[in-house]
Design a protein around this motif. Structure first.
Motif, PDB file in Angstrom:
ATOM      1  N   MET A  99      -5.595  -0.899   1.955  1.00 33.16           N
ATOM      2  CA  MET A  99      -5.836   0.093   2.611  1.00 33.16           C
ATOM      3  C   MET A  99      -7.162  -0.850   3.599  1.00 33.16           C
ATOM      4  O   MET A  99      -7.225  -0.940   4.661  1.00 33.16           O
ATOM      5  N   CYS A 100      -8.204  -1.042   2.395  1.00 37.12           N
ATOM      6  CA  CYS A 100      -9.735  -1.626   3.655  1.00 37.12           C
ATOM      7  C   CYS A 100      -9.349  -3.029   3.992  1.00 37.12           C
ATOM      8  O   CYS A 100      -9.410  -3.579   5.084  1.00 37.12           O
ATOM      9  N   GLY A 101      -8.870  -3.658   3.425  1.00 36.26           N
ATOM     10  CA  GLY A 101      -7.929  -4.584   3.640  1.00 36.26           C
ATOM     11  C   GLY A 101      -7.444  -5.470   4.709  1.00 36.26           C
ATOM     12  O   GLY A 101      -7.171  -5.887   5.517  1.00 36.26           O
TER      13      GLY A 101
ATOM     14  N   THR B  45      -6.540 -10.397   0.621  1.00 38.14           N
ATOM     15  CA  THR B  45      -5.998  -8.832   0.623  1.00 38.14           C
ATOM     16  C   THR B  45      -5.002  -8.872  -0.675  1.00 38.14           C
ATOM     17  O   THR B  45      -4.797  -8.684  -1.518  1.00 38.14           O
TER      18      THR B  45
ATOM     19  N   THR C  51       0.825  -0.882   0.500  1.00 39.41           N
ATOM     20  CA  THR C  51       0.523   0.045  -0.122  1.00 39.41           C
ATOM     21  C   THR C  51       0.903   1.408  -0.409  1.00 39.41           C
ATOM     22  O   THR C  51       1.211   2.147  -0.593  1.00 39.41           O
TER      23      THR C  51
ATOM     24  N   SER D 171      -6.425 -10.776   5.505  1.00 38.87           N
ATOM     25  CA  SER D 171      -5.097  -9.998   4.679  1.00 38.87           C
ATOM     26  C   SER D 171      -4.065 -11.174   3.716  1.00 38.87           C
ATOM     27  O   SER D 171      -3.742 -10.591   2.826  1.00 38.87           O
TER      28      SER D 171
ATOM     29  N   ALA E  25      -6.354   1.226  -2.648  1.00 42.38           N
ATOM     30  CA  ALA E  25      -7.553   0.995  -1.355  1.00 42.38           C
ATOM     31  C   ALA E  25      -8.219  -0.314  -1.272  1.00 42.38           C
ATOM     32  O   ALA E  25      -8.626  -0.307  -0.238  1.00 42.38           O
ATOM     33  N   VAL E  26      -7.750  -1.304  -2.381  1.00 42.23           N
ATOM     34  CA  VAL E  26      -7.854  -2.504  -1.589  1.00 42.23           C
ATOM     35  C   VAL E  26      -7.135  -2.852  -0.781  1.00 42.23           C
ATOM     36  O   VAL E  26      -7.142  -3.476   0.567  1.00 42.23           O
TER      37      VAL E  26
ATOM     38  N   LEU F 282      -7.341  -2.562   7.328  1.00 47.81           N
ATOM     39  CA  LEU F 282      -8.408  -2.478   8.310  1.00 47.81           C
ATOM     40  C   LEU F 282      -9.311  -3.692   8.541  1.00 47.81           C
ATOM     41  O   LEU F 282      -9.357  -4.026   9.533  1.00 47.81           O
ATOM     42  N   PHE F 283      -9.625  -4.112   7.632  1.00 46.53           N
ATOM     43  CA  PHE F 283     -10.542  -5.218   7.524  1.00 46.53           C
ATOM     44  C   PHE F 283      -9.963  -6.589   8.427  1.00 46.53           C
ATOM     45  O   PHE F 283     -10.145  -7.358   9.365  1.00 46.53           O
TER      46      PHE F 283
END
Length: 121
Positions: free
Chosen positions: A69-71, A86, A12, A83, A66-67, A73-74
């Motif tokens: 950061m979202c991955g 992701t 990222t 992870s 975006a993928v 955080l999830f």
């Protein structure tokens, strides 16, 4: 933080750094970095526009950012197994981007000329 989460963070931040460099540098100057364009003959170069590749590269970097950061955080808040998924999605995006940014998709046509002039590149 497990190794997959660290990998997501590294990918990222690398995507963010490349996007920032491409945003700071002039599009004309950064289009000279497209290796496949400079390996062509002069007649072939007239058919292609490397600025299209730069625009597409920026899109792919934003999607990866975006993928990632979202991955992250999830996986941090829900389950660490996310992870791994992701990282798999990011690898698929990287494989897809090779053909998406390549010369076949950067042919000059009326549609691409309109897109380029629309975004004032």
């Amino acid at each position: 933080m497990d190794k997959f989460q660290r990998g997501i963070v590294v990918i990222t931040f690398a995507s963010l750094a490349i996007y920032i460099v491409l945003s700071i540098v002039n599009v004309e100057k950064s289009s000279k970095w497209i290796k496949w364009y400079w390996q062509m003959d002069v007649d072939e170069q007239r058919k292609y526009d490397p600025r299209i590749a730069i625009c597409r590269l920026k899109k792919m970097l934003v999607i990866m950012l975006a993928v990632g950061m979202c991955g992250f955080l999830f996986s941090w808040f829900i389950k660490p197994v996310i992870s791994i998924i992701t990282l798999g999605v990011i690898m698929v995006i990287l494989v897809f981007s090779i053909s998406y940014i390549g010369p076949k998709n950067c042919l000059l046509s009326e549609k691409n000329k309109i897109i380029i002039t629309k975004f004032h590149i």
